[in-house]
Scaffold this motif. Structure first.
Motif, PDB file in Angstrom:
ATOM      1  N   CYS A 175      -7.729  -0.666   2.305  1.00 18.63           N
ATOM      2  CA  CYS A 175      -9.140  -0.271   2.363  1.00 18.63           C
ATOM      3  C   CYS A 175      -9.208   1.164   2.864  1.00 18.63           C
ATOM      4  CB  CYS A 175      -9.912  -1.204   3.286  1.00 18.63           C
ATOM      5  SG  CYS A 175     -11.666  -0.814   3.380  1.00 18.63           S
ATOM      6  N   SER A 176      -9.421   2.091   1.954  1.00 18.66           N
ATOM      7  CA  SER A 176      -9.319   3.512   2.276  1.00 18.66           C
ATOM      8  C   SER A 176     -10.559   4.267   1.842  1.00 18.66           C
ATOM      9  CB  SER A 176      -8.087   4.108   1.580  1.00 18.66           C
ATOM     10  OG  SER A 176      -8.056   5.508   1.705  1.00 18.66           O
ATOM     11  N   GLY A 177     -10.861   5.348   2.566  1.00 19.09           N
ATOM     12  CA  GLY A 177     -11.918   6.248   2.138  1.00 19.09           C
ATOM     13  C   GLY A 177     -11.540   6.996   0.875  1.00 19.09           C
ATOM     14  N   GLY A 178     -10.255   7.017   0.562  1.00 20.49           N
ATOM     15  CA  GLY A 178      -9.784   7.652  -0.660  1.00 20.49           C
ATOM     16  C   GLY A 178     -10.216   6.890  -1.896  1.00 20.49           C
ATOM     17  N   GLY A 179      -9.951   7.481  -3.051  1.00 22.92           N
ATOM     18  CA  GLY A 179     -10.391   6.895  -4.305  1.00 22.92           C
ATOM     19  C   GLY A 179      -9.646   5.612  -4.643  1.00 22.92           C
ATOM     20  N   ARG A 180     -10.387   4.573  -4.924  1.00 24.99           N
ATOM     21  CA  ARG A 180      -9.788   3.291  -5.297  1.00 24.99           C
ATOM     22  C   ARG A 180      -8.898   3.438  -6.524  1.00 24.99           C
ATOM     23  NH1 ARG A 180     -13.870  -0.529  -8.092  1.00 24.99           N
ATOM     24  NH2 ARG A 180     -13.403   1.019  -9.699  1.00 24.99           N
ATOM     25  N   ASP A 181      -9.404   4.107  -7.541  1.00 24.23           N
ATOM     26  CA  ASP A 181      -8.653   4.210  -8.793  1.00 24.23           C
ATOM     27  C   ASP A 181      -7.432   5.106  -8.645  1.00 24.23           C
ATOM     28  OD1 ASP A 181     -10.486   2.530 -10.110  1.00 24.23           O
ATOM     29  OD2 ASP A 181     -11.842   4.214 -10.403  1.00 24.23           O
ATOM     30  N   PHE A 182      -7.518   6.109  -7.779  1.00 25.29           N
ATOM     31  CA  PHE A 182      -6.370   6.960  -7.466  1.00 25.29           C
ATOM     32  C   PHE A 182      -5.249   6.123  -6.857  1.00 25.29           C
ATOM     33  CE2 PHE A 182      -4.199   9.535  -4.195  1.00 25.29           C
ATOM     34  CZ  PHE A 182      -3.670  10.557  -4.978  1.00 25.29           C
ATOM     35  N   MET A 183      -5.567   5.299  -5.874  1.00 23.24           N
ATOM     36  CA  MET A 183      -4.555   4.484  -5.203  1.00 23.24           C
ATOM     37  C   MET A 183      -3.997   3.395  -6.113  1.00 23.24           C
ATOM     38  SD  MET A 183      -6.164   4.058  -1.350  1.00 23.24           S
ATOM     39  CE  MET A 183      -7.766   3.505  -1.933  1.00 23.24           C
ATOM     40  N   ARG A 184      -4.822   2.874  -7.000  1.00 19.21           N
ATOM     41  CA  ARG A 184      -4.365   1.809  -7.885  1.00 19.21           C
ATOM     42  C   ARG A 184      -3.230   2.271  -8.812  1.00 19.21           C
ATOM     43  NH1 ARG A 184      -9.893  -1.371  -9.893  1.00 19.21           N
ATOM     44  NH2 ARG A 184     -10.082  -2.704  -8.045  1.00 19.21           N
ATOM     45  N   VAL A 185      -3.163   3.567  -9.083  1.00 19.72           N
ATOM     46  CA  VAL A 185      -2.142   4.071  -9.999  1.00 19.72           C
ATOM     47  C   VAL A 185      -0.733   3.766  -9.481  1.00 19.72           C
ATOM     48  CG1 VAL A 185      -1.192   6.136 -11.092  1.00 19.72           C
ATOM     49  CG2 VAL A 185      -3.665   5.876 -10.903  1.00 19.72           C
ATOM     50  N   PHE A 186      -0.550   3.877  -8.150  1.00 15.47           N
ATOM     51  CA  PHE A 186       0.796   3.707  -7.586  1.00 15.47           C
ATOM     52  C   PHE A 186       0.913   2.538  -6.619  1.00 15.47           C
ATOM     53  CE2 PHE A 186      -1.599   6.956  -5.260  1.00 15.47           C
ATOM     54  CZ  PHE A 186      -1.567   6.473  -3.967  1.00 15.47           C
ATOM     55  N   ALA A 187      -0.145   1.770  -6.438  1.00  9.84           N
ATOM     56  CA  ALA A 187      -0.163   0.714  -5.423  1.00  9.84           C
ATOM     57  C   ALA A 187       0.921  -0.325  -5.637  1.00  9.84           C
ATOM     58  CB  ALA A 187      -1.533   0.031  -5.397  1.00  9.84           C
ATOM     59  N   GLU A 188       1.097  -0.777  -6.854  1.00  9.94           N
ATOM     60  CA  GLU A 188       2.015  -1.885  -7.102  1.00  9.94           C
ATOM     61  C   GLU A 188       3.464  -1.460  -6.923  1.00  9.94           C
ATOM     62  OE1 GLU A 188       0.880  -3.499 -10.893  1.00  9.94           O
ATOM     63  OE2 GLU A 188      -1.055  -4.220 -10.137  1.00  9.94           O
ATOM     64  N   GLU A 189       3.822  -0.286  -7.412  1.00 13.64           N
ATOM     65  CA  GLU A 189       5.214   0.144  -7.312  1.00 13.64           C
ATOM     66  C   GLU A 189       5.552   0.735  -5.949  1.00 13.64           C
ATOM     67  OE1 GLU A 189       5.154   4.283  -9.728  1.00 13.64           O
ATOM     68  OE2 GLU A 189       4.031   2.629 -10.634  1.00 13.64           O
ATOM     69  N   THR A 190       4.555   1.233  -5.222  1.00 12.97           N
ATOM     70  CA  THR A 190       4.811   1.888  -3.938  1.00 12.97           C
ATOM     71  C   THR A 190       4.633   0.949  -2.753  1.00 12.97           C
ATOM     72  OG1 THR A 190       4.083   4.012  -4.853  1.00 12.97           O
ATOM     73  CG2 THR A 190       4.169   3.830  -2.449  1.00 12.97           C
ATOM     74  N   TRP A 191       3.568   0.152  -2.764  1.00 11.40           N
ATOM     75  CA  TRP A 191       3.281  -0.746  -1.639  1.00 11.40           C
ATOM     76  C   TRP A 191       3.577  -2.204  -1.959  1.00 11.40           C
ATOM     77  CZ3 TRP A 191      -2.191   1.680  -1.764  1.00 11.40           C
ATOM     78  CH2 TRP A 191      -2.165   2.941  -1.166  1.00 11.40           C
ATOM     79  N   GLY A 192       3.754  -2.533  -3.241  1.00 12.32           N
ATOM     80  CA  GLY A 192       3.904  -3.928  -3.618  1.00 12.32           C
ATOM     81  C   GLY A 192       2.600  -4.692  -3.506  1.00 12.32           C
ATOM     82  N   ILE A 193       1.474  -3.993  -3.665  1.00 12.08           N
ATOM     83  CA  ILE A 193       0.147  -4.598  -3.560  1.00 12.08           C
ATOM     84  C   ILE A 193      -0.546  -4.475  -4.909  1.00 12.08           C
ATOM     85  CG2 ILE A 193      -2.116  -4.460  -2.439  1.00 12.08           C
ATOM     86  CD1 ILE A 193      -0.727  -3.390   0.033  1.00 12.08           C
ATOM     87  N   TYR A 194      -1.066  -5.594  -5.418  1.00 10.53           N
ATOM     88  CA  TYR A 194      -1.716  -5.580  -6.724  1.00 10.53           C
ATOM     89  C   TYR A 194      -2.957  -4.685  -6.734  1.00 10.53           C
ATOM     90  CZ  TYR A 194       1.198  -9.519  -8.200  1.00 10.53           C
ATOM     91  OH  TYR A 194       2.251 -10.330  -8.533  1.00 10.53           O
ATOM     92  N   LYS A 195      -3.260  -4.134  -7.903  1.00  6.00           N
ATOM     93  CA  LYS A 195      -4.413  -3.246  -8.060  1.00  6.00           C
ATOM     94  C   LYS A 195      -5.707  -3.871  -7.555  1.00  6.00           C
ATOM     95  CE  LYS A 195      -2.945  -0.563 -12.117  1.00  6.00           C
ATOM     96  NZ  LYS A 195      -3.323  -0.186 -13.505  1.00  6.00           N
ATOM     97  N   GLU A 196      -5.867  -5.167  -7.828  1.00 12.51           N
ATOM     98  CA  GLU A 196      -7.117  -5.816  -7.449  1.00 12.51           C
ATOM     99  C   GLU A 196      -7.286  -5.958  -5.942  1.00 12.51           C
ATOM    100  OE1 GLU A 196      -4.396  -9.172  -9.151  1.00 12.51           O
ATOM    101  OE2 GLU A 196      -4.762  -7.029  -9.486  1.00 12.51           O
ATOM    102  N   ASN A 197      -6.237  -5.670  -5.181  1.00 11.73           N
ATOM    103  CA  ASN A 197      -6.327  -5.721  -3.726  1.00 11.73           C
ATOM    104  C   ASN A 197      -6.515  -4.334  -3.117  1.00 11.73           C
ATOM    105  OD1 ASN A 197      -5.842  -8.415  -4.095  1.00 11.73           O
ATOM    106  ND2 ASN A 197      -4.284  -8.583  -2.535  1.00 11.73           N
ATOM    107  N   ILE A 198      -6.917  -3.380  -3.929  1.00 10.86           N
ATOM    108  CA  ILE A 198      -7.189  -2.028  -3.437  1.00 10.86           C
ATOM    109  C   ILE A 198      -8.690  -1.820  -3.359  1.00 10.86           C
ATOM    110  CG2 ILE A 198      -6.819   0.427  -3.786  1.00 10.86           C
ATOM    111  CD1 ILE A 198      -4.261  -1.239  -3.251  1.00 10.86           C
ATOM    112  N   ILE A 199      -9.162  -1.485  -2.171  1.00 11.96           N
ATOM    113  CA  ILE A 199     -10.577  -1.233  -1.913  1.00 11.96           C
ATOM    114  C   ILE A 199     -10.709   0.231  -1.502  1.00 11.96           C
ATOM    115  CG2 ILE A 199     -12.583  -1.879  -0.527  1.00 11.96           C
ATOM    116  CD1 ILE A 199     -11.115  -4.570   0.023  1.00 11.96           C
ATOM    117  N   GLY A 200     -11.645   0.944  -2.109  1.00 17.36           N
ATOM    118  CA  GLY A 200     -11.805   2.349  -1.757  1.00 17.36           C
ATOM    119  C   GLY A 200     -13.063   2.910  -2.360  1.00 17.36           C
ATOM    120  N   THR A 201     -13.275   4.198  -2.135  1.00 17.43           N
ATOM    121  CA  THR A 201     -14.401   4.880  -2.753  1.00 17.43           C
ATOM    122  C   THR A 201     -14.219   4.819  -4.269  1.00 17.43           C
ATOM    123  OG1 THR A 201     -14.556   6.351  -0.843  1.00 17.43           O
ATOM    124  CG2 THR A 201     -15.653   7.060  -2.869  1.00 17.43           C
ATOM    125  N   ALA A 202     -15.250   4.421  -4.996  1.00 14.84           N
ATOM    126  CA  ALA A 202     -15.051   4.099  -6.409  1.00 14.84           C
ATOM    127  C   ALA A 202     -16.182   4.597  -7.288  1.00 14.84           C
ATOM    128  CB  ALA A 202     -14.903   2.590  -6.588  1.00 14.84           C
TER     129      ALA A 202
END
Length: 309
Positions: A175-202
């Motif tokens: 859950c970040s103030g950063g862009g949700r879609d920005f973080m989703r690009v690398f979330a799965e390969e970098t954090w091991g967290i699915y895109k749908e579990n990324i919450i952010g400015t959107a």
């Protein structure tokens, strides 16, 4: 379904964390939350939320997404010099970082200007087009202090913590103030967290003629301050029981959780040392009983295999 009374797997837990109060507090909380008795947390309620910048990866000397968008806005100003008279393009051209500091203090004028610029830059693009821009940036841009891609500066101890919580049936969200879609690009390969579990400015989206594109308006405002628990609840239907953050924009999210973890940046040799934007958080931590993590004293390893480990 896993047994709700499974004993915590602590034998090799958190190997990059030094033994001490911070590590023990985490282990104790998870043990209590997953063992039948007082303090037990049902599976459905095991929601853990992590801020990104300064909590999962380095945010100095500039949050990574600012590097990405500043390059985009610089190109836009070259194409349309008239933009240089309006914010945030004006602050970028004049290197006025005091303007961007308004994000940390949640200054309304700063936030409105940034939201409008974010929306303008990518309105009408498809998710694939936006993702391609982020991936090109990730592949070519290096963080200035360490000279490596930003995704190599993810904190290894926090990845271990995510893995530990997941192993005990916590559902982990960023859950970040950063862009949700920005973080989703690398979330799965970098954090091991699915895109749908990324919450952010959107941004909002529109579906037309078989294509989904970014709309010309934002979705629910910036994910900062009270926006964090608001967005978490809107996304999950629950508030977190475990929350980790590092700055004043995380306070409301930390307050909403049963267990709060605060990352204290005090290691200028292996990472950065600063308190700017976290003064109130540090002050509140003692009053609220939040667990404060010293990067210098609590982590034996910061970045894993990177040069700054």
């Amino acid at each position: 379904m896993p047994a709700e009374t499974a004993q915590p797997k602590t034998k090799t837990a958190l190997p990059s964390w030094k033994d001490g109060p911070a590590k023990q507090a985490i282990l104790d909380f998870v043990a209590t939350a997953t063992t039948a008795g007082q303090g037990f947390i049902p599976l459905a309620d095991r929601i853990a939320t992590f801020d990104n910048d300064g909590t999962l990866w380095s945010e100095q000397p500039l949050p990574a997404q600012f590097d990405f968008v500043f390059r985009k806005w610089g190109e836009e100003v070259k194409g349309d010099p008239s933009l240089a008279s309006t914010q945030p393009y004006k602050a970028l051209v004049e290197s006025d970082m005091a303007f961007f500091a308004g994000v940390g203090t949640q200054d309304p004028a700063t936030i409105e200007a940034l939201l409008n610029a974010f929306i303008r830059s990518w309105a009408g693009t498809t998710p694939d087009e936006f993702d391609a821009e982020v991936r090109a940036w990730l592949a070519t841009v290096k963080q200035p202090k360490f000279g490596v891609p930003y995704t190599e500066l993810v904190y290894k101890p926090m990845l271990e913590l995510i893995e530990f919580l997941t192993a005990h049936d916590f559902r982990v969200f960023v859950c970040s103030g950063g862009g949700r879609d920005f973080m989703r690009v690398f979330a799965e390969e970098t954090w091991g967290i699915y895109k749908e579990n990324i919450i952010g400015t959107a941004a909002g989206y529109r579906y037309s003629d078989g294509v989904i594109v970014r709309a010309a308006e934002g979705l629910g405002g910036l994910d900062l301050g009270p926006g964090k628990p608001e967005h978490i609840f809107a996304h999950t239907g629950r508030l977190p029981v475990f929350a980790a953050g590092n700055g004043d924009v995380d306070i409301e999210m930390l307050e909403s959780a049963a267990f709060a973890l605060v990352i204290n940046h005090d290691d200028d040799e292996r990472e950065f040392a600063y308190t700017t934007g976290a003064e109130k958080t540090v002050e509140l931590a003692a009053d609220h009983g939040w667990t404060v993590v010293s990067i210098k004293d609590d982590w034996s390893n910061v970045y894993g295999s990177s040069p700054a480990a």
